[in-house]
Design a protein around this motif. Structure first.
Motif, PDB file in Angstrom:
ATOM      1  N   SER A   7       2.015  20.820   0.559  1.00 51.02           N
ATOM      2  CA  SER A   7       1.291  19.584   0.872  1.00 51.02           C
ATOM      3  C   SER A   7       1.641  18.541  -0.173  1.00 51.02           C
ATOM      4  N   GLY A   8       1.291  17.325   0.122  1.00 52.87           N
ATOM      5  CA  GLY A   8       1.503  16.249  -0.820  1.00 52.87           C
ATOM      6  C   GLY A   8       2.486  15.213  -0.315  1.00 52.87           C
ATOM      7  N   PRO A   9       2.488  14.053  -0.966  1.00 53.96           N
ATOM      8  CA  PRO A   9       3.369  12.975  -0.541  1.00 53.96           C
ATOM      9  C   PRO A   9       4.811  13.216  -0.993  1.00 53.96           C
ATOM     10  N   CYS A  10       5.710  12.555  -0.310  1.00 54.84           N
ATOM     11  CA  CYS A  10       7.131  12.657  -0.662  1.00 54.84           C
ATOM     12  C   CYS A  10       7.696  11.277  -0.965  1.00 54.84           C
ATOM     13  N   ARG A  11       6.925  10.474  -1.638  1.00 58.32           N
ATOM     14  CA  ARG A  11       7.354   9.105  -1.940  1.00 58.32           C
ATOM     15  C   ARG A  11       8.592   9.084  -2.846  1.00 58.32           C
ATOM     16  N   LYS A  12       8.742  10.058  -3.729  1.00 56.83           N
ATOM     17  CA  LYS A  12       9.878  10.068  -4.652  1.00 56.83           C
ATOM     18  C   LYS A  12      11.206  10.258  -3.939  1.00 56.83           C
ATOM     19  N   SER A  13      11.184  10.893  -2.774  1.00 54.70           N
ATOM     20  CA  SER A  13      12.427  11.146  -2.058  1.00 54.70           C
ATOM     21  C   SER A  13      12.829   9.976  -1.160  1.00 54.70           C
ATOM     22  N   GLU A  14      11.967   8.955  -1.073  1.00 54.19           N
ATOM     23  CA  GLU A  14      12.292   7.803  -0.250  1.00 54.19           C
ATOM     24  C   GLU A  14      13.365   6.952  -0.917  1.00 54.19           C
ATOM     25  N   THR A  15      14.256   6.456  -0.115  1.00 54.91           N
ATOM     26  CA  THR A  15      15.305   5.563  -0.614  1.00 54.91           C
ATOM     27  C   THR A  15      14.835   4.117  -0.469  1.00 54.91           C
ATOM     28  N   ASN A  16      15.597   3.190  -1.011  1.00 53.88           N
ATOM     29  CA  ASN A  16      15.266   1.777  -0.837  1.00 53.88           C
ATOM     30  C   ASN A  16      15.260   1.412   0.642  1.00 53.88           C
ATOM     31  N   TYR A  17      16.160   1.990   1.409  1.00 51.57           N
ATOM     32  CA  TYR A  17      16.228   1.761   2.849  1.00 51.57           C
ATOM     33  C   TYR A  17      14.896   2.122   3.510  1.00 51.57           C
ATOM     34  N   ASP A  18      14.352   3.296   3.151  1.00 51.83           N
ATOM     35  CA  ASP A  18      13.062   3.728   3.699  1.00 51.83           C
ATOM     36  C   ASP A  18      11.950   2.754   3.338  1.00 51.83           C
ATOM     37  N   LYS A  19      11.953   2.288   2.099  1.00 50.11           N
ATOM     38  CA  LYS A  19      10.918   1.370   1.633  1.00 50.11           C
ATOM     39  C   LYS A  19      11.006   0.031   2.355  1.00 50.11           C
ATOM     40  N   ILE A  20      12.223  -0.449   2.593  1.00 52.67           N
ATOM     41  CA  ILE A  20      12.407  -1.711   3.313  1.00 52.67           C
ATOM     42  C   ILE A  20      11.907  -1.578   4.754  1.00 52.67           C
ATOM     43  N   LEU A  21      12.259  -0.473   5.422  1.00 55.08           N
ATOM     44  CA  LEU A  21      11.789  -0.267   6.795  1.00 55.08           C
ATOM     45  C   LEU A  21      10.268  -0.210   6.850  1.00 55.08           C
ATOM     46  N   TYR A  22       9.658   0.487   5.897  1.00 54.38           N
ATOM     47  CA  TYR A  22       8.201   0.584   5.864  1.00 54.38           C
ATOM     48  C   TYR A  22       7.591  -0.808   5.689  1.00 54.38           C
ATOM     49  N   ASN A  23       8.165  -1.597   4.786  1.00 49.10           N
ATOM     50  CA  ASN A  23       7.656  -2.939   4.522  1.00 49.10           C
ATOM     51  C   ASN A  23       7.798  -3.824   5.766  1.00 49.10           C
ATOM     52  N   LEU A  24       8.933  -3.749   6.450  1.00 46.90           N
ATOM     53  CA  LEU A  24       9.135  -4.534   7.667  1.00 46.90           C
ATOM     54  C   LEU A  24       8.125  -4.139   8.748  1.00 46.90           C
ATOM     55  N   ALA A  25       7.902  -2.868   8.928  1.00 42.62           N
ATOM     56  CA  ALA A  25       6.946  -2.404   9.936  1.00 42.62           C
ATOM     57  C   ALA A  25       5.521  -2.794   9.555  1.00 42.62           C
ATOM     58  N   HIS A  26       5.208  -2.668   8.265  1.00 41.21           N
ATOM     59  CA  HIS A  26       3.868  -3.006   7.788  1.00 41.21           C
ATOM     60  C   HIS A  26       3.570  -4.499   8.000  1.00 41.21           C
ATOM     61  N   ASN A  27       4.588  -5.343   7.852  1.00 41.92           N
ATOM     62  CA  ASN A  27       4.432  -6.786   8.043  1.00 41.92           C
ATOM     63  C   ASN A  27       4.711  -7.216   9.486  1.00 41.92           C
ATOM     64  N   ARG A  28       4.782  -6.232  10.384  1.00 42.59           N
ATOM     65  CA  ARG A  28       4.976  -6.457  11.821  1.00 42.59           C
ATOM     66  C   ARG A  28       6.275  -7.193  12.154  1.00 42.59           C
ATOM     67  N   LYS A  29       7.288  -6.993  11.356  1.00 40.53           N
ATOM     68  CA  LYS A  29       8.609  -7.570  11.639  1.00 40.53           C
ATOM     69  C   LYS A  29       9.514  -6.534  12.311  1.00 40.53           C
ATOM     70  N   LEU A  30       9.041  -5.324  12.384  1.00 42.10           N
ATOM     71  CA  LEU A  30       9.781  -4.232  13.019  1.00 42.10           C
ATOM     72  C   LEU A  30       8.778  -3.459  13.876  1.00 42.10           C
ATOM     73  N   PRO A  31       9.088  -3.260  15.157  1.00 41.51           N
ATOM     74  CA  PRO A  31       8.149  -2.508  16.004  1.00 41.51           C
ATOM     75  C   PRO A  31       7.940  -1.088  15.468  1.00 41.51           C
ATOM     76  N   PRO A  32       6.700  -0.587  15.473  1.00 37.11           N
ATOM     77  CA  PRO A  32       6.431   0.761  14.969  1.00 37.11           C
ATOM     78  C   PRO A  32       7.261   1.842  15.663  1.00 37.11           C
ATOM     79  N   LYS A  33       7.609   1.623  16.929  1.00 38.16           N
ATOM     80  CA  LYS A  33       8.405   2.624  17.646  1.00 38.16           C
ATOM     81  C   LYS A  33       9.814   2.756  17.063  1.00 38.16           C
TER      82      LYS A  33
END
Length: 73
Positions: A7-33
């Motif tokens: 159990s537990g988060p896997c934030r350390k294994s995220e790449t910059n690409y993953d973080k950018i996608l998350y940020n875009l989706a969070h700001n509704r610039k990328l559809p969640p699907k």
């Protein structure tokens, strides 16, 4: 029977690409699907198989029942 789980988060294994996608989706610039699945903590190695004899004298073997090592996949 010993049961170990991961159990537990896997934030350390995220790449910059993953973080950018998350940020875009969070700001509704990328559809969640369109979001790829996030890395999750999962067993990457398991304890040995567990065999037992039930009340009807039938052997059973349980495979991959307990985590030996965990990793982000």
């Amino acid at each position: 029977m010993i049961f170990r789980y991961c159990s537990g988060p896997c934030r350390k294994s995220e790449t910059n690409y993953d973080k950018i996608l998350y940020n875009l989706a969070h700001n509704r610039k990328l559809p969640p699907k369109d979001m790829p699945p996030q890395a999750c903590c999962r067993p990457i190695a398991f304890d040995d198989d567990l065999s037992f004899l039930d009340d009807n004298l039938v052997y059973h073997t349980v495979r991959k029942h307990s985590a030996r090592r965990c990793g982000c996949v």
